[in-house]
Design a protein around this motif. Structure first.
Motif, PDB file in Angstrom:
ATOM      1  N   ALA A 190       3.551  27.965  36.099  1.00 38.94           N
ATOM      2  CA  ALA A 190       4.265  26.924  36.842  1.00 38.94           C
ATOM      3  C   ALA A 190       4.826  27.464  38.145  1.00 38.94           C
ATOM      4  O   ALA A 190       5.258  28.619  38.214  1.00 38.94           O
ATOM      5  CB  ALA A 190       5.406  26.384  35.995  1.00 38.94           C
ATOM      6  N   ALA A 191       4.816  26.616  39.175  1.00 40.85           N
ATOM      7  CA  ALA A 191       5.391  26.976  40.470  1.00 40.85           C
ATOM      8  C   ALA A 191       6.712  26.218  40.650  1.00 40.85           C
ATOM      9  O   ALA A 191       6.915  25.156  40.054  1.00 40.85           O
ATOM     10  CB  ALA A 191       4.412  26.635  41.585  1.00 40.85           C
ATOM     11  N   PRO A 192       7.613  26.745  41.487  1.00 42.69           N
ATOM     12  CA  PRO A 192       8.919  26.094  41.663  1.00 42.69           C
ATOM     13  C   PRO A 192       8.828  24.674  42.237  1.00 42.69           C
ATOM     14  O   PRO A 192       9.764  23.899  42.086  1.00 42.69           O
ATOM     15  CB  PRO A 192       9.654  27.022  42.644  1.00 42.69           C
ATOM     16  N   ASP A 193       7.717  24.326  42.865  1.00 40.19           N
ATOM     17  CA  ASP A 193       7.608  22.962  43.417  1.00 40.19           C
ATOM     18  C   ASP A 193       7.325  21.931  42.317  1.00 40.19           C
ATOM     19  O   ASP A 193       7.223  20.738  42.596  1.00 40.19           O
ATOM     20  CB  ASP A 193       6.538  22.898  44.513  1.00 40.19           C
ATOM     21  N   GLY A 194       7.193  22.368  41.071  1.00 42.35           N
ATOM     22  CA  GLY A 194       6.971  21.457  39.945  1.00 42.35           C
ATOM     23  C   GLY A 194       5.504  21.342  39.548  1.00 42.35           C
ATOM     24  O   GLY A 194       5.183  20.708  38.548  1.00 42.35           O
ATOM     25  N   LYS A 223      -5.115  21.607  35.946  1.00 43.80           N
ATOM     26  CA  LYS A 223      -3.999  21.635  36.923  1.00 43.80           C
ATOM     27  C   LYS A 223      -3.259  20.311  36.934  1.00 43.80           C
ATOM     28  O   LYS A 223      -3.869  19.241  36.810  1.00 43.80           O
ATOM     29  CB  LYS A 223      -4.553  21.910  38.322  1.00 43.80           C
ATOM     30  N   TYR A 224      -1.942  20.381  37.119  1.00 45.05           N
ATOM     31  CA  TYR A 224      -1.082  19.210  37.258  1.00 45.05           C
ATOM     32  C   TYR A 224      -0.324  19.345  38.578  1.00 45.05           C
ATOM     33  O   TYR A 224       0.473  20.278  38.746  1.00 45.05           O
ATOM     34  CB  TYR A 224      -0.100  19.123  36.080  1.00 45.05           C
ATOM     35  N   ALA A 225      -0.579  18.426  39.505  1.00 43.76           N
ATOM     36  CA  ALA A 225       0.035  18.501  40.828  1.00 43.76           C
ATOM     37  C   ALA A 225       1.529  18.206  40.738  1.00 43.76           C
ATOM     38  O   ALA A 225       1.988  17.527  39.813  1.00 43.76           O
ATOM     39  CB  ALA A 225      -0.636  17.503  41.759  1.00 43.76           C
ATOM     40  N   ALA A 226       2.291  18.702  41.709  1.00 42.20           N
ATOM     41  CA  ALA A 226       3.734  18.406  41.772  1.00 42.20           C
ATOM     42  C   ALA A 226       3.915  16.905  41.935  1.00 42.20           C
ATOM     43  O   ALA A 226       3.125  16.245  42.614  1.00 42.20           O
ATOM     44  CB  ALA A 226       4.371  19.160  42.923  1.00 42.20           C
ATOM     45  N   ARG A 227       4.961  16.372  41.323  1.00 42.82           N
ATOM     46  CA  ARG A 227       5.255  14.935  41.446  1.00 42.82           C
ATOM     47  C   ARG A 227       6.475  14.738  42.325  1.00 42.82           C
ATOM     48  O   ARG A 227       7.441  15.468  42.176  1.00 42.82           O
ATOM     49  CB  ARG A 227       5.556  14.352  40.053  1.00 42.82           C
TER      50      ARG A 227
END
Ligand code: ZN
Length: 350
Positions: free
Chosen positions: A328-332, A346-350
């Motif tokens: 996970a990245a801090p951008d969500g 992959k799950y993009a930031a929301r």
């Protein structure tokens, strides 16, 4: 630049000096990710969090016995993450599939601090008494720090925030940031029976990493879910839900699951443990759900209540201990890796 740096220490020193004084804006390091291993302990729990700076939290240690199977699998995850020590081991409650693996783990890998909810409360259960006593013997060696955690407390790990939301049968009194809305699922919800085992004592945590929110409530039961979520949702929504109680009833009621509305749920079920059709249905009907992942095909679920094969870490047949891993990245944004298929979603930031 690479060629210049390769010419030796003098060039490196010169480059660092130029970097410090050039006034250039630093580029964010996209490799600064949180890693979460959902270790397969055959229907118990063992979830390893490793922060970008290498600090680690293990939630539960799996089962005792089996020639150290669960400790070996946890050690393999630690090795994959590049850590030689587990800084914090959090025990959600004193059942053998959660605390049972402590002695074997402590013999296998250095541990810094153990965290738990305090006294054993299910004193009429001989199995619980036995595993609690084995855990107390490990603490009594004096080699470890020990924290008895209370709801509302933030644990002293750096690199992510770990806030206790339930412990020893108590829940947080006030909503957390992001929580506080009326919970529509509470209306007409049946009042669950009061559970007198260790399960409702589970030490539950909300883990925040940048914008990413992860909820892990151990084996918390429906009666405590109602205390935590009604009439207002004290947690808010989350990105990742570690499915309570391996997907067993009476945990994972709509009062909890439909209000936290996870994007992704990870069920740490075994072939014959957890993965109940009722709990599975509640998750699949959750309003924002993108995917449920399961550590195992559930025999109780059969053809109607199991996810598609790409989302299963272990299929029917001989067990090979495949795990799921979130990065996970801090951008969500985050991704889920299945060690059986070697595929990543992959799950993009929301
Ligand atoms: Zn359990």
């Amino acid at each position: 630049m690479r060629g210049i740096l390769a010419k030796g220490m003098f060039a490196v020193a010169l480059s660092l000096t130029l970097g410090l004084f050039s006034g250039a804006t630093p580029t964010p390091d996209l490799s600064k990710t949180l890693h979460i291993y959902f270790v397969d302990v055959e229907g118990g729990q063992s979830t390893l969090f490793v922060t970008p700076d290498g600090k680690s939290l293990l939630i539960d240690t799996g089962w005792p016995g089996n020639d150290g199977r669960d400790a070996n699998r946890i050690a393999a995850a630690a090795k994959d993450a590049g850590i030689k020590k587990i800084d914090f081991v959090l025990i959600t409650h004193y059942h053998d599939d959660h605390v049972g693996g402590v002695p074997q783990l402590a013999a296998k890998i250095p541990v810094g601090t153990f965290i738990d909810h305090g006294e054993l409360r299910e004193t009429n259960n001989d199995d619980a008494k036995r595993v609690f006593s084995a855990y107390q013997q490990v603490l009594a060696t004096g080699k470890y720090k020990h924290i008895t955690a209370k709801p509302g407390e933030v644990l002293p790990i750096t690199g992510m925030q770990v806030r206790v939301v339930t412990a020893d049968g108590e829940v947080i009194e006030r909503p957390l940031p992001g929580g506080g809305k009326q919970n529509a699922s509470c209306e007409n919800a049946p009042k669950p029976p009061v559970d007198t085992t260790e399960n409702p004592r589970s030490l539950g945590t909300l883990i925040t990493f940048g914008k990413l929110r992860i909820l892990d409530l151990g084996d918390l039961t429906g009666d405590k879910e109602m205390d935590l979520m009604c009439p207002v949702n004290k947690i808010g929504t989350v990105d990742i839900y570690v499915v309570s109680h391996h997907g067993s009833q009476p945990s994972g009621t709509p009062v909890l699951v439909h209000a936290i509305a996870p994007r992704v749920a990870i069920m740490d079920n075994g072939a014959k443990k957890g993965g109940s059709p009722q709990a599975w249905d509640v998750i699949e009907k959750s309003p924002r759900l993108e995917n449920l992942w399961q550590l195992h095909y559930s025999e109780a679920g059969g053809s109607e209540h199991n996810v598609a094969e790409p989302f299963l870490a272990n299929l029917q047949g001989p067990d090979t201990g495949n795990y799921l891993k979130i990065t996970a990245a801090p951008d969500g944004s985050f991704e889920v890796f299945n060690s059986r298929t070697r595929e990543t979603k992959k799950y993009a930031a929301r």
